[in-house]
Scaffold this motif. Structure first.
Motif, PDB file in Angstrom:
ATOM      1  N   GLU A   1       0.849  -1.189   0.000  1.00  0.00           N
ATOM      2  CA  GLU A   1       0.000   0.000   0.000  1.00  0.00           C
ATOM      3  C   GLU A   1       0.885   1.238   0.000  1.00  0.00           C
ATOM      4  O   GLU A   1       2.030   1.200   0.432  1.00  0.00           O
ATOM      5  N   ARG A   2       0.333   2.356  -0.459  1.00  0.00           N
ATOM      6  CA  ARG A   2       1.150   3.576  -0.591  1.00  0.00           C
ATOM      7  C   ARG A   2       1.775   4.025   0.725  1.00  0.00           C
ATOM      8  O   ARG A   2       2.910   4.477   0.758  1.00  0.00           O
ATOM      9  N   ARG A   3       1.048   3.915   1.814  1.00  0.00           N
ATOM     10  CA  ARG A   3       1.617   4.405   3.077  1.00  0.00           C
ATOM     11  C   ARG A   3       2.645   3.443   3.664  1.00  0.00           C
ATOM     12  O   ARG A   3       3.342   3.772   4.621  1.00  0.00           O
TER      13      ARG A   3
ATOM     14  N   PHE B   1       5.158   1.977   1.757  1.00  0.00           N
ATOM     15  CA  PHE B   1       6.084   1.770   0.645  1.00  0.00           C
ATOM     16  C   PHE B   1       7.470   1.336   1.105  1.00  0.00           C
ATOM     17  O   PHE B   1       8.217   0.763   0.334  1.00  0.00           O
ATOM     18  N   CYS B   2       7.830   1.575   2.364  1.00  0.00           N
ATOM     19  CA  CYS B   2       9.132   1.150   2.885  1.00  0.00           C
ATOM     20  C   CYS B   2       9.057  -0.181   3.637  1.00  0.00           C
ATOM     21  O   CYS B   2       9.991  -0.544   4.354  1.00  0.00           O
ATOM     22  N   TRP B   3       7.978  -0.920   3.482  1.00  0.00           N
ATOM     23  CA  TRP B   3       7.778  -2.155   4.244  1.00  0.00           C
ATOM     24  C   TRP B   3       8.799  -3.227   3.886  1.00  0.00           C
ATOM     25  O   TRP B   3       9.077  -4.121   4.682  1.00  0.00           O
ATOM     26  N   GLU B   4       9.377  -3.164   2.712  1.00  0.00           N
ATOM     27  CA  GLU B   4      10.370  -4.168   2.316  1.00  0.00           C
ATOM     28  C   GLU B   4      11.556  -4.177   3.277  1.00  0.00           C
ATOM     29  O   GLU B   4      12.120  -5.229   3.557  1.00  0.00           O
ATOM     30  N   SER B   5      11.931  -3.036   3.815  1.00  0.00           N
ATOM     31  CA  SER B   5      13.020  -3.001   4.794  1.00  0.00           C
ATOM     32  C   SER B   5      12.619  -3.740   6.067  1.00  0.00           C
ATOM     33  O   SER B   5      13.452  -4.407   6.685  1.00  0.00           O
ATOM     34  N   VAL B   6      11.351  -3.665   6.454  1.00  0.00           N
ATOM     35  CA  VAL B   6      10.875  -4.419   7.617  1.00  0.00           C
ATOM     36  C   VAL B   6      10.927  -5.918   7.330  1.00  0.00           C
ATOM     37  O   VAL B   6      11.353  -6.711   8.168  1.00  0.00           O
ATOM     38  N   VAL B   7      10.519  -6.307   6.131  1.00  0.00           N
ATOM     39  CA  VAL B   7      10.559  -7.724   5.744  1.00  0.00           C
ATOM     40  C   VAL B   7      12.002  -8.235   5.782  1.00  0.00           C
ATOM     41  O   VAL B   7      12.263  -9.340   6.277  1.00  0.00           O
TER      42      VAL B   7
ATOM     43  N   SER C   1      -0.808  -4.062  10.503  1.00  0.00           N
ATOM     44  CA  SER C   1      -0.558  -3.059   9.461  1.00  0.00           C
ATOM     45  C   SER C   1      -1.272  -3.344   8.148  1.00  0.00           C
ATOM     46  O   SER C   1      -1.673  -2.417   7.453  1.00  0.00           O
ATOM     47  N   GLU C   2      -1.355  -4.605   7.786  1.00  0.00           N
ATOM     48  CA  GLU C   2      -1.871  -5.026   6.484  1.00  0.00           C
ATOM     49  C   GLU C   2      -1.222  -4.209   5.366  1.00  0.00           C
ATOM     50  O   GLU C   2      -1.883  -3.449   4.657  1.00  0.00           O
ATOM     51  N   PRO C   3       0.086  -4.376   5.178  1.00  0.00           N
ATOM     52  CA  PRO C   3       0.825  -3.532   4.239  1.00  0.00           C
ATOM     53  C   PRO C   3       0.645  -3.889   2.770  1.00  0.00           C
ATOM     54  O   PRO C   3       0.948  -3.082   1.899  1.00  0.00           O
ATOM     55  N   TYR C   4       0.184  -5.107   2.475  1.00  0.00           N
ATOM     56  CA  TYR C   4       0.157  -5.530   1.080  1.00  0.00           C
ATOM     57  C   TYR C   4      -1.024  -4.931   0.328  1.00  0.00           C
ATOM     58  O   TYR C   4      -2.105  -4.770   0.862  1.00  0.00           O
TER      59      TYR C   4
END
Length: 145
Positions: free
Chosen positions: A89-91, A93-99, A138-141
């Motif tokens: 999701e747009r908000r 966008f930096c979730w890959e660093s968390v993964v 969060s439900e980031p996807y």
């Protein structure tokens, strides 16, 4: 290749008593005593590599995403960094660093040379539960299929 690199680096940290005499040797090279000068140097370089690889890559990914935060919806940013943030999701966008940090925590926990197997399993369960809670909260996807 991410877990493989960390696994190779952790090989310089794993010591065990192979002879049953209480003398801890490096499993990668049984002629090196653990705690000796050579193994200590190897371990220092290995820990530096683990830190740079495991924390440095997520930091670079976060830095790339954050530096493009104002232009995240523009075509040029999507083309250059879409591989990193396209599925979120747009908000988030930096979730890959968390993964990547969660993956680093799981790999280093499972490869921890000093912890007994039961402790590693408990720590892996804790990492998995924290990651699951973060994902659920969060439900980031991006679910716009």
């Amino acid at each position: 290749t991410y877990p493989v690199v960390l696994q190779q680096l952790s090989a310089f940290l794993r010591c065990d008593d192979l002879s049953g005499t209480g003398e801890m040797v490096l499993l990668l090279a049984p002629d090196l005593l653990c705690g000796g000068m050579a193994q200590t140097r190897l371990a220092g370089v290995a820990w530096l590599g683990v830190a740079l690889w495991g924390v440095g890559i997520p930091a670079v990914v976060y830095g790339l995403c954050f530096s493009h935060s104002s232009t995240i919806g523009k075509f040029d940013s999507r083309v250059s960094l879409g591989l990193i943030f396209a599925q979120y999701e747009r908000r988030y966008f930096c979730w890959e660093s968390v993964v990547l940090l969660v993956r680093f925590a799981a790999v280093t926990t499972s490869l921890s040379p000093a912890a007994p197997r039961e402790m590693r399993l408990v720590l892996l369960l804790a990492v998995g539960n924290v990651a699951s809670f973060m994902h659920h909260a969060s439900e980031p996807y991006d679910n716009q299929s």
